[in-house]
Design a protein around this motif. Structure first.
Motif, short mmCIF file in Angstrom:
data_model
loop_
_atom_site.label_atom_id
_atom_site.label_comp_id
_atom_site.label_asym_id
_atom_site.label_seq_id
_atom_site.Cartn_x
_atom_site.Cartn_y
_atom_site.Cartn_z
N ASP A 63 0.94 -1.10 0.01
CA ASP A 63 0.13 0.11 -0.09
C ASP A 63 0.77 1.19 0.09
O ASP A 63 1.72 1.25 0.76
N SER A 72 -12.22 2.48 2.50
CA SER A 72 -12.91 1.62 3.10
C SER A 72 -13.10 2.12 4.60
O SER A 72 -14.20 1.98 5.11
N SER A 77 -22.26 3.99 6.03
CA SER A 77 -23.79 3.60 6.11
C SER A 77 -23.88 2.05 6.27
O SER A 77 -24.69 1.69 7.07
N GLY A 78 -23.08 1.44 5.63
CA GLY A 78 -23.18 -0.15 5.75
C GLY A 78 -22.78 -0.89 4.41
O GLY A 78 -22.40 -0.21 3.53
N HIS A 249 -5.62 9.39 -1.84
CA HIS A 249 -4.94 8.07 -2.63
C HIS A 249 -5.79 7.91 -3.76
O HIS A 249 -4.96 6.99 -4.62
N GLU A 452 -13.49 -0.82 -5.98
CA GLU A 452 -13.76 0.30 -6.62
C GLU A 452 -12.84 0.77 -7.73
O GLU A 452 -13.48 1.43 -8.78
N SER A 467 -20.87 -0.68 -2.50
CA SER A 467 -19.26 -0.69 -2.91
C SER A 467 -18.71 -1.39 -1.74
O SER A 467 -17.87 -2.21 -2.25
N LEU A 468 -19.05 -1.52 -0.55
CA LEU A 468 -18.27 -2.26 0.48
C LEU A 468 -18.43 -3.67 -0.02
O LEU A 468 -17.43 -4.63 0.02
C1 FAD Z 1 -16.72 8.82 3.28
C2 FAD Z 1 -16.92 7.81 2.53
C3 FAD Z 1 -18.21 6.98 2.78
C4 FAD Z 1 -18.40 5.49 2.45
N1 FAD Z 1 -19.57 4.94 2.72
C5 FAD Z 1 -20.05 3.81 2.28
C6 FAD Z 1 -20.82 3.09 2.89
O1 FAD Z 1 -21.42 3.16 3.84
N2 FAD Z 1 -21.24 1.76 1.97
C7 FAD Z 1 -20.57 1.51 1.00
O2 FAD Z 1 -21.02 0.46 0.24
N3 FAD Z 1 -19.51 2.31 0.36
C8 FAD Z 1 -19.36 3.35 0.90
N4 FAD Z 1 -18.25 4.10 0.45
C9 FAD Z 1 -17.55 3.68 -0.79
C10 FAD Z 1 -16.49 2.54 -0.24
O3 FAD Z 1 -15.91 2.90 1.12
C11 FAD Z 1 -15.36 2.39 -1.10
O4 FAD Z 1 -15.86 2.51 -2.60
C12 FAD Z 1 -14.83 1.21 -1.07
O5 FAD Z 1 -14.32 1.05 0.26
C13 FAD Z 1 -13.51 1.06 -1.89
O6 FAD Z 1 -12.72 -0.09 -1.40
P1 FAD Z 1 -11.39 -0.28 -2.05
O7 FAD Z 1 -10.71 -1.36 -1.37
O8 FAD Z 1 -11.70 -0.76 -3.54
O9 FAD Z 1 -10.57 0.82 -2.07
P2 FAD Z 1 -9.99 1.69 -0.97
O10 FAD Z 1 -10.46 1.33 0.46
O11 FAD Z 1 -9.84 3.19 -1.18
O12 FAD Z 1 -8.38 1.02 -0.64
C14 FAD Z 1 -7.47 1.56 -1.93
C15 FAD Z 1 -5.99 1.33 -1.34
O13 FAD Z 1 -5.07 1.09 -2.57
C16 FAD Z 1 -4.12 1.93 -2.06
N5 FAD Z 1 -3.35 2.40 -3.23
C17 FAD Z 1 -3.77 3.24 -4.30
N6 FAD Z 1 -2.83 3.27 -5.24
C18 FAD Z 1 -1.78 2.66 -4.92
C19 FAD Z 1 -0.54 2.27 -5.84
N7 FAD Z 1 -0.17 2.96 -6.59
N8 FAD Z 1 0.31 1.46 -4.85
C20 FAD Z 1 0.00 0.80 -3.55
N9 FAD Z 1 -1.30 1.05 -3.14
C21 FAD Z 1 -2.15 1.88 -3.74
C22 FAD Z 1 -4.46 3.18 -1.44
O14 FAD Z 1 -3.48 3.82 -0.59
C23 FAD Z 1 -5.66 2.56 -0.61
O15 FAD Z 1 -5.03 2.08 0.85
C24 FAD Z 1 -17.83 5.29 1.14
C25 FAD Z 1 -16.79 6.27 0.38
C26 FAD Z 1 -16.38 7.18 1.41
C27 FAD Z 1 -15.28 7.89 0.65
#
Ligand code: FAD
Length: 486
Positions: A63, A72, A77-78, A249, A452, A467-468
């Motif tokens: 990361d 995440s 919300s959930g 990020h 995402e 999305s979660l």
């Molecule tokens: C404030 C907020 C509230 C939300 N509430 C909800 C909710 O209640 N329910 C729901 O379903 N969704 C919700 N969402 C959306 C959801 O949280 C995200 O879409 C989801 O968590 C994305 O998960 P992910 O693991 O794909 O990405 P992320 O959790 O964003 O993790 C991506 C990781 O990749 C790392 N990374 C990026 N580029 C690189 C690289 N080049 N090299 C190494 N590491 C890298 C980052 O540092 C990060 O740690 C919310 C989003 C936000 C912003």
């Protein structure tokens, strides 16, 4: 010259043969143990890492930030699930088919049935995995906008994203025998050998290093990619002036990695604007905003315009609520009665501690401070009660009325709202096995993606809580797929 005795020679040959075979078997064992490199330590990457471990792989998770969790951890919300044990306990009847229908309706003409089916069919077992394996509390269920049935799960404690992510991080740290976590490690390119992706190159401590194995991209979206020439400016220049809820990020790194080897991107102009970001009275122009969880409207929060009038069904889809807010007279405010506030007590305490939400003793004090006429609030509350009781029909089509009674005498929680760039529906094209596809639709061997970072699962509009779910469902699929093709 003395010759070695035959028994000595035999013994030496046996030892040499045993050593040779031991080294050979050890090498074979290492080579046949699948190795998965996970890029990104949010919920998708963590789910992929655990599932790769469950399927016999060793794992390296990289990361670019000093701590794991990405967006995440912020999720408030959930997570959605249809037909879960928590729903059954609450007497809620739901099915993957009903969830599919809601998701497809929300995705509209960009719905991709195979991806929606993967999401919705896996939802209940996925939530059960979080509960059983990691002890995550998902016992409460709410109904968010666009869902025909309450199916968004959270626990009794803090924010659900934090609860899930921290449980998975802790469990992964405990697997240091087979899983390595490297932080502050930015992945900058993919390694390819004879058409197969065989690893990554990354920068850490000022050096460039390599890790070899099948690769899962889990780098999140691009809702903070405001750079000139970045994905937002390329695909949605109209959103460049809006604030975002995302961490810095979220710049689409994984999308660029996949595209560099011919991976296809889809729906890149589909960016979700969330209707409710908090306007911080201390810093109203801040580019990064706290999200006002959709659950606030789910538990009965009202949205009113500068004159105290409602202008939308608060439980409509996000895109519909956003459009209505943009057409309404600002400032837009969210109001919560004591019952709605109690249903999300931990959230509200947090927002108030941050100075984003304020408690008023009664409607008269709200009127005094905001300039909304008290008579307008009274009219709004009376009409809302009539819709909730079924005496009249809500002109905006609202049909679900939790905690619907608002009075002039009871305390109110109030916060100012603005639309915010929140989530990117577009992303890396994958199939239902989370394999990254090229422009011709064929899989790129050794390359997988989840969370995402992937595109197309939600079409034109992502439902709250999905999305979660996408992160865990596709993280698990990608983790498993990565171990079967090495
Ligand atoms: C404030 C907020 C509230 C939300 N509430 C909800 C909710 O209640 N329910 C729901 O379903 N969704 C919700 N969402 C959306 C959801 O949280 C995200 O879409 C989801 O968590 C994305 O998960 P992910 O693991 O794909 O990405 P992320 O959790 O964003 O993790 C991506 C990781 O990749 C790392 N990374 C990026 N580029 C690189 C690289 N080049 N090299 C190494 N590491 C890298 C980052 O540092 C990060 O740690 C919310 C989003 C936000 C912003």
């Amino acid at each position: 010259m003395r010759l070695a005795s035959p028994s000595f020679l035999l013994k030496s040959i046996s030892i040499a043969a045993i050593s040779y075979l031991a080294v050979r078997y050890a090498r074979q064992a290492v080579m046949s143990t699948p190795r998965t490199i996970v890029v990104g330590g949010g919920l998708a990457g963590l789910s992929a890492a655990h599932t790769a471990l469950e399927n016999g792989a060793t794992v390296v998770l990289l990361d670019k930030k000093p701590s794991l969790g990405g967006n995440s951890v912020k999720a408030s919300s959930g997570i959605n699930g249809a037909g879960t044990s928590a729903q059954k306990k609450h007497g809620i009847v739901d099915t993957p088919e009903a969830f599919y229908k809601d998701s497809a309706a929300s995705a509209r003409d960009l719905a991709r049935p195979h991806l929606i089916k993967a999401l919705t069919d896996h939802s209940a077992p996925t939530l059960q995995w979080l509960v059983d394996v990691f002890g995550v509390d998902l016992s409460l269920v709410a109904r968010l906008g666009g869902h025909s049935i309450p199916r968004t799960h959270r626990g009794k404690g803090g924010a659900p994203g934090w609860a899930m992510t921290s449980a998975l991080v802790k469990a992964l740290e405990a697997r240091s025998d087979r899983a390595q976590i490297i932080k502050d490690a930015r992945v900058v390119s993919l390694v390819r050998d004879a058409g197969r992706v065989t690893g990554v190159e990354y920068e850490v401590e000022g050096e460039r290093r390599t890790e070899l194995g099948a690769v899962v991209i889990a780098t999140g979206g691009y809702a903070a990619d405001y750079a000139t020439g970045g994905f937002l400016s390329q695909h949605r220049g109209d959103l460049m002036t809006l604030p975002t809820t995302n961490g810095d990020h979220a710049t689409g790194d994984g999308h660029r990695l996949a595209a560099s080897l011919g991976g296809a991107l889809c729906d890149m102009d589909q960016v979700q604007v969330h209707p409710t970001g908090f306007v911080d009275p201390k810093d109203p122009d801040a580019k990064t905003k706290f999200l006002a969880a959709e659950a606030l409207r789910g538990v009965g929060g009202l949205l009113v315009d500068r004159n105290g009038a409602r202008f939308v069904d608060e439980l409509e889809r996000r895109d519909t609520v956003t459009a209505a807010m943009q057409a309404a007279e600002a400032p837009i405010r969210l109001l919560l009665n004591p019952q709605a506030a109690a249903a999300l007590e931990a959230h509200c305490k947090f927002y108030m501690a941050k100075g984003l939400m304020k408690r008023y003793e009664n409607a008269a004090t709200v009127a005094e401070e905001t300039g909304i006429p008290l008579s307008a609030l009274e009219a709004t509350f009376t009409a809302h009660q009539a819709y909730a009781d079924g005496r009249e029909k809500d002109p905006f089509g609202k049909t679900n009325f939790d905690n619907a009674t608002y009075t002039l005498d009871e305390p109110l929680l109030v916060a100012q709202m603005t639309p915010v760039v929140h989530y990117t529906m577009g992303g890396i094209t994958v199939d239902e096995q989370a394999r990254v596809l090229d422009e011709a639709g064929g899989p790129i061997p050794g390359l997988f993606a989840a969370g995402e970072a992937i595109g197309g699962v939600h079409g034109r509009n992502r439902l709250g809580g999905s999305s979660l779910l996408e992160a865990v469902v596709f993280g698990r699929i990608a983790g498993k797929s990565s171990t079967s093709t090495v």
